[in-house]
Design a protein around this motif. Structure first.
Motif, PDB file in Angstrom:
ATOM      1  N   THR A  81     -21.069  -9.517   4.021  1.00  0.00           N
ATOM      2  CA  THR A  81     -20.877  -8.164   3.492  1.00  0.00           C
ATOM      3  C   THR A  81     -22.179  -7.377   3.586  1.00  0.00           C
ATOM      4  N   CYS A  82     -22.078  -6.065   3.339  1.00  0.00           N
ATOM      5  CA  CYS A  82     -23.285  -5.242   3.275  1.00  0.00           C
ATOM      6  C   CYS A  82     -23.840  -5.375   1.870  1.00  0.00           C
ATOM      7  N   LEU A  83     -25.096  -5.682   1.765  1.00  0.00           N
ATOM      8  CA  LEU A  83     -25.704  -5.951   0.468  1.00  0.00           C
ATOM      9  C   LEU A  83     -25.734  -4.700  -0.396  1.00  0.00           C
ATOM     10  N   ASN A  84     -25.988  -3.554   0.237  1.00  0.00           N
ATOM     11  CA  ASN A  84     -26.173  -2.294  -0.491  1.00  0.00           C
ATOM     12  C   ASN A  84     -24.953  -1.393  -0.341  1.00  0.00           C
ATOM     13  N   THR A  85     -23.787  -1.983  -0.355  1.00  0.00           N
ATOM     14  CA  THR A  85     -22.599  -1.212  -0.020  1.00  0.00           C
ATOM     15  C   THR A  85     -22.209  -0.213  -1.088  1.00  0.00           C
ATOM     16  N   PRO A  86     -21.772   1.003  -0.773  1.00  0.00           N
ATOM     17  CA  PRO A  86     -21.880   1.535   0.579  1.00  0.00           C
ATOM     18  C   PRO A  86     -23.295   2.021   0.865  1.00  0.00           C
ATOM     19  N   GLY A  87     -23.816   1.647   2.007  1.00  0.00           N
ATOM     20  CA  GLY A  87     -25.116   2.158   2.433  1.00  0.00           C
ATOM     21  C   GLY A  87     -25.006   3.660   2.660  1.00  0.00           C
ATOM     22  N   THR A  88     -26.093   4.345   2.396  1.00  0.00           N
ATOM     23  CA  THR A  88     -26.112   5.808   2.530  1.00  0.00           C
ATOM     24  C   THR A  88     -26.976   6.220   3.702  1.00  0.00           C
ATOM     25  N   ILE A  89     -26.414   6.939   4.646  1.00  0.00           N
ATOM     26  CA  ILE A  89     -27.232   7.575   5.687  1.00  0.00           C
ATOM     27  C   ILE A  89     -27.315   9.054   5.330  1.00  0.00           C
ATOM     28  N   ASP A  90     -28.518   9.487   4.974  1.00  0.00           N
ATOM     29  CA  ASP A  90     -28.726  10.883   4.576  1.00  0.00           C
ATOM     30  C   ASP A  90     -28.671  11.800   5.797  1.00  0.00           C
ATOM     31  N   SER A  91     -28.321  13.059   5.524  1.00  0.00           N
ATOM     32  CA  SER A  91     -28.188  13.996   6.653  1.00  0.00           C
ATOM     33  C   SER A  91     -29.538  14.267   7.323  1.00  0.00           C
ATOM     34  N   ASP A  92     -30.641  14.038   6.601  1.00  0.00           N
ATOM     35  CA  ASP A  92     -31.957  14.320   7.203  1.00  0.00           C
ATOM     36  C   ASP A  92     -32.642  13.057   7.734  1.00  0.00           C
ATOM     37  N   TYR A  93     -31.946  11.937   7.784  1.00  0.00           N
ATOM     38  CA  TYR A  93     -32.541  10.685   8.300  1.00  0.00           C
ATOM     39  C   TYR A  93     -32.440  10.671   9.823  1.00  0.00           C
ATOM     40  N   ARG A  94     -33.564  10.407  10.460  1.00  0.00           N
ATOM     41  CA  ARG A  94     -33.576  10.392  11.933  1.00  0.00           C
ATOM     42  C   ARG A  94     -33.976   9.033  12.496  1.00  0.00           C
ATOM     43  N   GLY A  95     -34.174   8.068  11.598  1.00  0.00           N
ATOM     44  CA  GLY A  95     -34.523   6.728  12.067  1.00  0.00           C
ATOM     45  C   GLY A  95     -33.277   5.991  12.548  1.00  0.00           C
ATOM     46  N   GLU A  96     -33.467   4.763  12.929  1.00  0.00           N
ATOM     47  CA  GLU A  96     -32.334   3.954  13.397  1.00  0.00           C
ATOM     48  C   GLU A  96     -31.438   3.566  12.217  1.00  0.00           C
ATOM     49  N   ILE A  97     -30.141   3.654  12.398  1.00  0.00           N
ATOM     50  CA  ILE A  97     -29.212   3.146  11.383  1.00  0.00           C
ATOM     51  C   ILE A  97     -29.288   1.625  11.420  1.00  0.00           C
ATOM     52  N   LYS A  98     -29.517   1.041  10.242  1.00  0.00           N
ATOM     53  CA  LYS A  98     -29.551  -0.421  10.150  1.00  0.00           C
ATOM     54  C   LYS A  98     -28.527  -0.865   9.124  1.00  0.00           C
ATOM     55  N   VAL A  99     -28.021  -2.047   9.318  1.00  0.00           N
ATOM     56  CA  VAL A  99     -26.994  -2.584   8.424  1.00  0.00           C
ATOM     57  C   VAL A  99     -27.588  -3.795   7.720  1.00  0.00           C
ATOM     58  N   ILE A 100     -27.602  -3.739   6.396  1.00  0.00           N
ATOM     59  CA  ILE A 100     -28.166  -4.859   5.626  1.00  0.00           C
ATOM     60  C   ILE A 100     -27.034  -5.831   5.319  1.00  0.00           C
ATOM     61  N   LEU A 101     -26.976  -6.878   6.124  1.00  0.00           N
ATOM     62  CA  LEU A 101     -25.888  -7.857   5.966  1.00  0.00           C
ATOM     63  C   LEU A 101     -26.376  -9.047   5.162  1.00  0.00           C
ATOM     64  N   ILE A 102     -25.486  -9.582   4.319  1.00  0.00           N
ATOM     65  CA  ILE A 102     -25.798 -10.817   3.596  1.00  0.00           C
ATOM     66  C   ILE A 102     -24.639 -11.787   3.781  1.00  0.00           C
ATOM     67  N   ASN A 103     -25.003 -13.034   3.917  1.00  0.00           N
ATOM     68  CA  ASN A 103     -23.994 -14.084   4.083  1.00  0.00           C
ATOM     69  C   ASN A 103     -23.739 -14.737   2.729  1.00  0.00           C
ATOM     70  N   LEU A 104     -22.617 -14.361   2.125  1.00  0.00           N
ATOM     71  CA  LEU A 104     -22.233 -14.951   0.835  1.00  0.00           C
ATOM     72  C   LEU A 104     -21.243 -16.098   1.041  1.00  0.00           C
ATOM     73  N   GLY A 105     -21.055 -16.473   2.295  1.00  0.00           N
ATOM     74  CA  GLY A 105     -20.155 -17.586   2.605  1.00  0.00           C
ATOM     75  C   GLY A 105     -20.866 -18.921   2.478  1.00  0.00           C
ATOM     76  N   GLN A 106     -20.136 -19.974   2.890  1.00  0.00           N
ATOM     77  CA  GLN A 106     -20.707 -21.315   2.750  1.00  0.00           C
ATOM     78  C   GLN A 106     -21.211 -21.894   4.066  1.00  0.00           C
ATOM     79  N   GLU A 107     -21.003 -21.120   5.153  1.00  0.00           N
ATOM     80  CA  GLU A 107     -21.467 -21.600   6.457  1.00  0.00           C
ATOM     81  C   GLU A 107     -22.357 -20.566   7.120  1.00  0.00           C
TER      82      GLU A 107
END
Ligand SMILES: O=c1ccn([C@H]2C[C@H](O)[C@@H](COP(=O)(O)OP(=O)(O)OP(=O)(O)O)O2)c(=O)[nH]1
Ligand SMILES: [Mg+2]
Length: 151
Positions: A81-107
């Motif tokens: 899942t995304c750790l910071n869900t929902p992630g916010t992309i601001d209208s004035d952000y010009r950097g790369e969109i990154k997705v903060i994923l976390i593995n909460l599963g067992q594998e």
């Protein structure tokens, strides 16, 4: 249905990937792909997190945001899942969109290049302006919350 135009700038490491797209006509979100290198996929051990590059930077019109939300399939099948869900992309952000994923599963889960890791939802934003006051109007709820109405 009217659509809002968003400028998108694919970065060099996006080369060869597909732009996010609605998978069906009624989709709320566009799935976004991992722009990790083919030689260097990201492996997430149980409990681990990582910032996954998408290779995209955008200019969202003012008055909108992009929300980065998890994909239910990855969550249900793999605990991803995304750790910071929902992630916010601001209208004035010009950097790369990154997705903060976390593995909460067992594998362990390996994120390959081009894998659809999250979804992007364009949403309207209403900014607020504070009006500072000494007291607030009374309501039936008052300060009750956090389960005050029962289970
Ligand atoms: O999942 C996310 C969340 C945020 N961002 C980028 C876009 C966003 O506009 C910026 C800032 O995000 P946020 O406000 O959530 O983070 P912050 O910790 O408050 O950082 P900042 O101080 O830069 O606002 O980071 C992403 O690429 N992916
Ligand atoms: Mg912030």
């Amino acid at each position: 249905m009217s659509k809002v135009t968003v400028s998108v700038r694919p970065l060099p490491h996006f080369e060869g990937l597909q732009l996010p797209a609605y998978e069906t006509i009624g989709s709320a979100g566009m799935d976004v792909r991992a722009a990790v290198t083919e030689e260097d996929p990201i492996m997430l051990q149980p409990g681990e997190r990582a910032m996954i590059p998408t290779g995209l930077s955008v200019a969202i019109p003012q008055g909108y945001e992009i929300q980065v939300r998890p994909r239910s399939g990855l969550a249900a099948k793999h605990g991803l899942t995304c750790l910071n869900t929902p992630g916010t992309i601001d209208s004035d952000y010009r950097g790369e969109i990154k997705v903060i994923l976390i593995n909460l599963g067992q594998e362990a889960f390996t994120i390959q290049r081009g894998e659809r890791i999250a979804q992007l939802v364009l949403a309207p934003v209403t900014q607020l302006a504070w009006e500072e006051v000494e007291s607030l109007d009374e309501t039936e709820r008052g300060a009750g919350g956090f389960g005050s109405t029962g289970r």
